[in-house]
Scaffold this motif. Sequence first.
Motif, PDB file in Angstrom:
ATOM      1  N   ALA A 278     -16.594   8.818   0.948  1.00 36.06           N
ATOM      2  CA  ALA A 278     -16.163   7.532   0.391  1.00 36.06           C
ATOM      3  C   ALA A 278     -17.120   7.103  -0.727  1.00 36.06           C
TER       4      ALA A 278
ATOM      5  N   ALA B 187       0.826  -1.212   0.000  1.00 32.03           N
ATOM      6  CA  ALA B 187       0.000   0.000   0.000  1.00 32.03           C
ATOM      7  C   ALA B 187       0.858   1.259   0.000  1.00 32.03           C
TER       8      ALA B 187
ATOM      9  N   THR C 190     -11.470   4.132  -0.062  1.00 29.08           N
ATOM     10  CA  THR C 190     -11.125   3.094   0.909  1.00 29.08           C
ATOM     11  C   THR C 190     -10.666   3.665   2.252  1.00 29.08           C
ATOM     12  N   ASN C 191     -10.138   4.896   2.245  1.00 32.94           N
ATOM     13  CA  ASN C 191      -9.537   5.422   3.478  1.00 32.94           C
ATOM     14  C   ASN C 191     -10.335   6.534   4.148  1.00 32.94           C
ATOM     15  N   SER C 192     -11.339   7.050   3.445  1.00 37.47           N
ATOM     16  CA  SER C 192     -12.079   8.163   4.051  1.00 37.47           C
ATOM     17  C   SER C 192     -12.961   7.650   5.180  1.00 37.47           C
ATOM     18  N   GLU C 193     -12.950   8.380   6.289  1.00 41.67           N
ATOM     19  CA  GLU C 193     -13.788   7.988   7.426  1.00 41.67           C
ATOM     20  C   GLU C 193     -15.234   8.434   7.224  1.00 41.67           C
TER      21      GLU C 193
ATOM     22  N   GLN D 128      -9.758   5.994  -5.605  1.00 47.56           N
ATOM     23  CA  GLN D 128      -9.776   4.706  -4.911  1.00 47.56           C
ATOM     24  C   GLN D 128      -9.263   4.868  -3.481  1.00 47.56           C
ATOM     25  N   LEU D 129      -8.189   5.651  -3.329  1.00 50.27           N
ATOM     26  CA  LEU D 129      -7.648   5.885  -1.984  1.00 50.27           C
ATOM     27  C   LEU D 129      -8.682   6.582  -1.104  1.00 50.27           C
TER      28      LEU D 129
ATOM     29  N   LEU E  52       0.681   4.365  -2.598  1.00 48.29           N
ATOM     30  CA  LEU E  52       0.468   5.754  -2.178  1.00 48.29           C
ATOM     31  C   LEU E  52       1.569   6.653  -2.717  1.00 48.29           C
TER      32      LEU E  52
END
Lengths: 193, 194
Positions: free
Chosen positions: A145, A108, A137-140, A133-134, A112
């Motif tokens: 997201a 990963a 998958t990574n947004s809270e 995509q980042l 990044l």
Amino acid sequence: MTTQRQADANRANAKASTGPRTVAGKRQVAQNARRHGLTTPPPWDQVTRWYRVVTNDPQAQPVPHSMDPYERSALRLAEAEAQVARTTMAERDHLFDMQSRLAPTKDAASFLNRVIDRSVAQGFDVEDYDTLQLMATNSEDPFIAGAARIVASTSPTRPAALRRTMKTLTRYRRDAESARRRAFKAWLNIQNE
Amino acid sequence: MPGKKQTKAISTGGSQELLDLIPRMRLLPGEDDATFEDLRQALLGELAPSTPYETAIAENIIALEWETHRHRALRDSLIRSHFREVARETRENRTNGFNLGLGLVSQEAMDFADALMSPTGADTTEARNWLAQNNITVEEIVALAYQKAGPALDPHERKLAELETRRRRLRQDYDQLKATRARPVTDAEIVDPQ
């Protein structure tokens, strides 16, 4: 003399021609030249430079409506060569872009880093598939997201879109090479007269 | 440097400004600059272009040769990868009577496959002897590798066929151009008839 049967067959085949038929479709393809510009004639300065290559004269100036058969065939060849050069470079650049986007990364962190390097080199792109995509998958925030996923599904840099663009660019290059061959043969015939 | 456009000047057939028009080959990451340059110099020596237009066509021929080399290498890598896999599976099945499955491979099978891939060496001889003892030929493993690779090879084979056609046509054009061009006599002396 074309027979009636041949004429009817030609008419039927013409109706099956590819290309958009609806207003929306025609509006969309009208923007093709804005995306890559390859469906427009090559820039005149490139044609001039190729004309000088073909005629082996660094000072030559092409005359667009010359009646001289040698000049006309040389100009036609120069236009064809300029188009082949443009489409070939576009195809190669796209292949390089595809390779850099689609090559697998070992983890990963590498992925990044690749996204960051691309943003630094080319500027931040809101439609970049990897960036979206980042975010997805990574947004809270589930709204962000979800939005990122939706935008990613239509991103011009998603793998399917990249492959489709590659096919288009390859077709342009093939068409340019066919035109070049015809122009080259005509020019060579003039040379040999 | 991978991906860097080739900008080395060509010292034949015309000014640098004209030669800058020609689309140069763009190397993909992992491709070697030096190998490309060696190929380029060898072909330029063979083709010997003497005008900018001949040089332009020669550079395009070189690019097609390199693309052919690229796709051959990709195709061969695919086959080697499947060869390694088939060799490992063959060793596992004969030694253990089963495959570990789930992508797991024993170290013995991996070493066997590596030895078989090497052209020479004591390990290679031992691996080939093991095959002979089990009535298996290397050709059988190659055939299975091709079968496994199957559909994945098609894009490369099609591309290679297309590249060969383009290269042949461009070479014909180059030869015709060479035959047509009158060669300037650089040391010609105009004799005054008077």
